[in-house]
Design a protein around this motif. Structure first.
Motif, PDB file in Angstrom:
ATOM      1  N   SER A 655       0.816  -1.214   0.000  1.00  0.00           N
ATOM      2  CA  SER A 655       0.000   0.000   0.000  1.00  0.00           C
ATOM      3  C   SER A 655       0.846   1.259   0.000  1.00  0.00           C
ATOM      4  O   SER A 655       1.990   1.285   0.484  1.00  0.00           O
ATOM      5  N   LEU A 656       0.232   2.324  -0.540  1.00  0.00           N
ATOM      6  CA  LEU A 656       0.747   3.686  -0.408  1.00  0.00           C
ATOM      7  C   LEU A 656      -0.391   4.513   0.170  1.00  0.00           C
ATOM      8  O   LEU A 656      -1.497   4.549  -0.400  1.00  0.00           O
ATOM      9  N   ARG A 657      -0.118   5.142   1.298  1.00  0.00           N
ATOM     10  CA  ARG A 657      -1.125   5.993   1.925  1.00  0.00           C
ATOM     11  C   ARG A 657      -0.638   7.434   1.896  1.00  0.00           C
ATOM     12  O   ARG A 657       0.475   7.734   2.337  1.00  0.00           O
ATOM     13  N   MET A 658      -1.463   8.336   1.330  1.00  0.00           N
ATOM     14  CA  MET A 658      -1.145   9.757   1.303  1.00  0.00           C
ATOM     15  C   MET A 658      -2.146  10.489   2.187  1.00  0.00           C
ATOM     16  O   MET A 658      -3.365  10.299   2.040  1.00  0.00           O
ATOM     17  N   ARG A 659      -1.621  11.320   3.088  1.00  0.00           N
ATOM     18  CA  ARG A 659      -2.479  12.129   3.941  1.00  0.00           C
ATOM     19  C   ARG A 659      -2.186  13.601   3.663  1.00  0.00           C
ATOM     20  O   ARG A 659      -1.078  14.086   3.862  1.00  0.00           O
ATOM     21  N   THR A 671       1.788  13.693   3.659  1.00  0.00           N
ATOM     22  CA  THR A 671       2.598  12.665   4.299  1.00  0.00           C
ATOM     23  C   THR A 671       2.331  11.354   3.583  1.00  0.00           C
ATOM     24  O   THR A 671       1.194  10.854   3.583  1.00  0.00           O
ATOM     25  N   ALA A 672       3.379  10.816   2.949  1.00  0.00           N
ATOM     26  CA  ALA A 672       3.244   9.571   2.189  1.00  0.00           C
ATOM     27  C   ALA A 672       3.871   8.428   2.973  1.00  0.00           C
ATOM     28  O   ALA A 672       4.991   8.558   3.489  1.00  0.00           O
ATOM     29  N   THR A 673       3.150   7.308   3.050  1.00  0.00           N
ATOM     30  CA  THR A 673       3.628   6.159   3.814  1.00  0.00           C
ATOM     31  C   THR A 673       3.478   4.890   2.985  1.00  0.00           C
ATOM     32  O   THR A 673       2.415   4.647   2.401  1.00  0.00           O
ATOM     33  N   LEU A 674       4.542   4.109   2.923  1.00  0.00           N
ATOM     34  CA  LEU A 674       4.477   2.775   2.317  1.00  0.00           C
ATOM     35  C   LEU A 674       4.152   1.756   3.399  1.00  0.00           C
ATOM     36  O   LEU A 674       4.677   1.827   4.515  1.00  0.00           O
ATOM     37  N   LEU A 675       3.286   0.796   3.057  1.00  0.00           N
ATOM     38  CA  LEU A 675       2.906  -0.246   4.006  1.00  0.00           C
ATOM     39  C   LEU A 675       3.017  -1.614   3.330  1.00  0.00           C
ATOM     40  O   LEU A 675       2.661  -1.762   2.140  1.00  0.00           O
ATOM     41  N   VAL A 676       3.483  -2.573   4.080  1.00  0.00           N
ATOM     42  CA  VAL A 676       3.501  -3.967   3.643  1.00  0.00           C
ATOM     43  C   VAL A 676       2.705  -4.765   4.660  1.00  0.00           C
ATOM     44  O   VAL A 676       3.043  -4.792   5.852  1.00  0.00           O
ATOM     45  N   ASP A 677       1.603  -5.345   4.204  1.00  0.00           N
ATOM     46  CA  ASP A 677       0.713  -6.115   5.079  1.00  0.00           C
ATOM     47  C   ASP A 677       0.276  -5.289   6.291  1.00  0.00           C
ATOM     48  O   ASP A 677       0.238  -5.765   7.430  1.00  0.00           O
ATOM     49  N   MET A 684       7.508   9.743   4.306  1.00  0.00           N
ATOM     50  CA  MET A 684       8.118  11.042   4.026  1.00  0.00           C
ATOM     51  C   MET A 684       7.034  12.113   4.055  1.00  0.00           C
ATOM     52  O   MET A 684       5.848  11.846   3.870  1.00  0.00           O
ATOM     53  N   GLN A 685       7.488  13.343   4.278  1.00  0.00           N
ATOM     54  CA  GLN A 685       6.591  14.495   4.199  1.00  0.00           C
ATOM     55  C   GLN A 685       7.047  15.358   3.039  1.00  0.00           C
ATOM     56  O   GLN A 685       8.249  15.510   2.795  1.00  0.00           O
ATOM     57  N   THR A 686       6.097  15.911   2.292  1.00  0.00           N
ATOM     58  CA  THR A 686       6.439  16.699   1.116  1.00  0.00           C
ATOM     59  C   THR A 686       5.507  17.884   0.956  1.00  0.00           C
ATOM     60  O   THR A 686       4.334  17.816   1.330  1.00  0.00           O
TER      61      THR A 686
END
Length: 748
Positions: A655-659, A671-677, A684-686
């Motif tokens: 997954s990729l979650r962007m907030r 704020t982008a977060t990679l998730l595995v299971d 990272m924040q951008t």
């Protein structure tokens, strides 16, 4: 008592008369037809209209036929196409401004009315075969996905074959390509030497060859509408180098040189003078050396793109001559509107950054000078060069002054039309081309009741330079800019967006004495001006122009809301095919989650799970040597996330979650977060998210076509088993619809 049933023996059955339907028969001597309409090419850009750009093929057609100096279009791409295809005014057939949205009013549906037959439909009715390659852009973009509906696509409007793109523009190295009714992957890329214009003419020549092989006795109509010279300006580097040097003289000298050449050629009358520079265009000499270097290079990409297209046209014309078809082929070469103002005062090297609120400084432009015209650029030239393209006319595409609506038109038919290269000065309009073509091939068509004002044939002018076409009146309207030509006079109003229409200042010109609208006679002839304004309102009423609407933001916002509604969940399966941007998930200025369900055999699987966009901007979720990666590419700024460890073999949810969040100063970050299971593996924040757009290139699952979003080789197909991808959108979108509207306008 009932009689027994009897069956006749076979030899007692009556023998019906054999019957074969009679196909339509074209008029005797009907020519083949090649109609090439260029995009955003100005009045002065053909060599035979005064330009220093080499267009030998176009010039040769002109020398073997005639040129028009009084040909007019509608100021925009979609609208000129609608008027050309139907022989009617564009509002009257439902395409008042853009195919990009549907306002709900009859004149602004973004789709050609079913009540108005196209030229292809009419020619089909008399036995022609119809082929089209290039840009369509008279179908609402929300109808360009894999479910259509297809009634507004080329095959739904009379063409037998289509190869091209449906949107306003496309990347020349990574095009959004359609064959007939299906999205396809381009047969090459930049690295393999691919360029869309070359591909389009390959297809055009192939269609003619196939036609000759099977039905040589049947005439054909070929409509060729390349992306040139709409942005992005992309062409071979050697040609860009050539024109970079030529345009180093600047736009002021270019205007002066072109006008002198136009007068010598007879394109414009003796005594014509240049109007003042357009609003906000500075003198060339007032710019710094660095600015002039950048501006010359941007103009070089434009000139190169036009010459490159002329070279491809040359291949088609050479084949027609080789096949002994040229003598009886009617050729029409034109542009759809004046040169574009969408490049702004300084132009762009990659517009995708500025379109996402990342300014492109002159220093950044200078650093990428040699990249202009390449696969990771989306370049457009500045206002000054658009002004020069439209020499000696005022303003640009979108406007109803001459720079927006007066365009080149070249016609040739060696078997029937004089071959002396002479010039015709009669006023004519793009809606007149349809009846002119039909008149030339002796096809009589009954007027379509209730569909606006029909165009007027100007076929007589081809053989008689002094012929009176009988056309006395033509209105113009685009985003509130208005104009009316009547009996050789023109009234025109420039409309500042957002202002009251009643505040518009109308100008008045005698076109018989003032070719390029430089002497305003409004104060000298107030009664004539009032009469012209009254005629404009009458024409507006007849042709569905009303209500006048200059709103950008509400139109696009309303259209998006109506199309997407409250949809927040998307499921994509491998093998689903390509999705255009307009029907892909809208990730702009919001929070969202992308999830891919996969089975991995090894710890070194790699490839794209989902990608939307191209090298100029977009996003990609992918594996590289077993590591989960995400590239947030905003205007060529690659923001990478990578898992700390490679993934283990087996079943995984990736997954990729962007907030999205807002800062105290109202700036936006993510704020982008990679998730595995379900477990965070990178974050990272951008400050750079998709604020206003993602890309004009579409979305694929399981690979990344064309010039890729990420720094990997296309197509980078996924080597594991991809089960599905889902996208979930949060309900926190906060779009600046006014800015989005202006970006959509730049796209058009």
């Amino acid at each position: 008592m009932n009689k027994p049933h009897t069956t006749s023996r076979p030899n007692q059955q009556p023998t019906p008369a054999a019957h074969w339907p009679t196909p339509p028969t074209p008029p005797v001597g009907s020519p083949n037809i090649v109609l090439m309409m260029l995009d955003d090419v100005g009045f002065a850009d053909f060599g035979c209209y005064g330009s220093e750009i080499d267009t030998p093929t176009i010039d040769a057609v002109a020398n073997a036929g005639v040129r028009y100096s009084g040909f007019h279009t509608t100021a925009m791409c979609s609208t000129t196409r609608a008027a050309l295809l139907t022989g009617r005014n564009h509002h009257a057939v439902g395409v008042g401004c853009l195919a990009n949205f549907d306002s709900g009013y009859p004149g602004y549906r973004g789709k050609i009315s079913a009540a108005a037959p196209t030229l292809a439909e009419t020619l089909r009715g008399v036995g022609y075969r119809n082929y089209m390659v290039g840009k369509w852009h008279v179908t609402p973009l929300t109808e360009t996905g894999p479910t259509g509906p297809f009634d507004g696509w080329p095959l739904g409007r009379g063409f037998d074959r289509f190869y091209g793109f449906l949107d306003a523009e496309t990347d020349q190295y990574s095009p959004e390509l359609v064959r007939d009714n299906s999205h396809i992957t381009a047969p090459g890329n930049y690295e393999s030497g691919y360029h869309l214009t070359e591909d389009l003419f390959d297809q055009a020549i192939g269609y003619v060859k196939g036609h000759i092989a099977v039905s040589p006795q049947i005439p054909w109509f070929m409509m060729v509408t390349p992306g040139a010279c709409h942005a992005p300006h992309q062409a071979p580097k050697d040609l860009i180098d050539k024109y970079d040097k030529i345009f180093a003289k600047g736009w002021d000298a270019t205007r002066t040189d072109r006008l002198a050449q136009q007068i010598e050629l007879g394109i414009v009358p003796e005594g014509t003078v240049l109007p003042p520079r357009n609003d906000s265009v500075s003198a060339w000499d007032d710019h710094s050396d660095d600015e002039r270097r950048v501006f010359s290079r941007l103009a070089g990409a434009y000139g190169a793109m036009l010459e490159h297209t002329d070279q491809q046209l040359g291949r088609l014309m050479a084949f027609l001559e080789q096949a002994d078809l040229l003598d009886n082929t009617l050729v029409l070469l034109l542009s759809d509107n004046g040169a574009s103002q969408e490049g702004g005062p300084n132009g762009f090297i990659n517009a995708m950054g500025p379109y996402n609120l990342q300014p492109e400084s002159m220093a950044q432009k200078l650093a990428r000078l040699d990249d202009i015209g390449g696969p990771d650029t989306h370049s457009n030239f500045p206002w000054g060069w658009a002004m020069a393209s439209n020499t000696p006319l005022k303003r640009y595409k979108q406007n109803t002054h001459g720079g927006g609506i007066r365009d080149p038109l070249v016609m040739s038919w060696p078997a029937k039309i004089p071959t002396d290269g002479s010039i015709r000065s009669q006023f004519c309009h793009v809606s007149d081309l349809n009846p002119t073509i039909l008149d030339l091939i002796n096809v009589k068509v009954a007027a379509t009741d209730g569909v606006g004002t029909p165009g007027t044939s100007f076929a007589a002018t081809l053989t008689d330079p002094t012929a009176d076409t009988g056309k006395t009146t033509q209105y113009f309207e685009m985003f509130g800019h208005r104009g009316i030509v009547h009996n050789g006079w023109k009234a025109v109003a420039y409309h500042p967006p957002g202002s009251a229409f009643s505040d518009d200042v109308w100008e008045l010109y005698n076109l018989n004495e003032d070719f390029n609208e430089t002497h305003d006679l409004a104060n000298a002839h107030p009664e004539r001006l009032a009469e012209m304004q009254d005629i404009w309102w009458q024409e507006a009423e007849t042709n569905q122009v009303l209500p006048l609407d200059d709103r950008f933001a509400p139109r696009f916002a309303e259209n998006a809301e109506r199309h997407r509604g409250g949809r927040t969940h998307y499921t994509f399966w491998p093998g689903m095919g390509h999705l255009p941007s307009e029907v892909a998930p809208d990730l702009r200025s919001r929070s969202y989650t992308i999830n891919a369900t996969v089975d991995l055999v090894s710890a070194t699987e790699q490839g794209v799970l989902i990608a939307h966009g191209d090298a100029t901007g977009g996003y990609s979720l992918y594996l590289e040597n077993g590591y989960l990666m995400h590239d947030l590419n905003v205007g060529g700024n690659h923001q990478l996330l990578k898992s700390a460890q490679p993934l283990s073999p087996g079943h995984h949810e990736l997954s990729l979650r962007m907030r999205r969040s807002k800062n105290a100063d109202n700036s936006v970050n993510g704020t982008a977060t990679l998730l595995v299971d379900g477990k965070d593996v990178a974050s990272m924040q951008t400050d750079f998210i998709f604020s206003l757009m993602i890309s004009w290139s579409g979305l694929d699952v399981g690979f990344d076509r064309g010039t890729t979003v990420g720094n990997y080789a296309s197509p980078f197909s996924f080597t594991g088993t991809l089960l599905k991808v889902t996208v979930d959108l949060d309900d926190d979108q906060d779009l600046d619809h006014e800015a989005v509207g202006h970006i959509e306008m730049a796209k058009e």
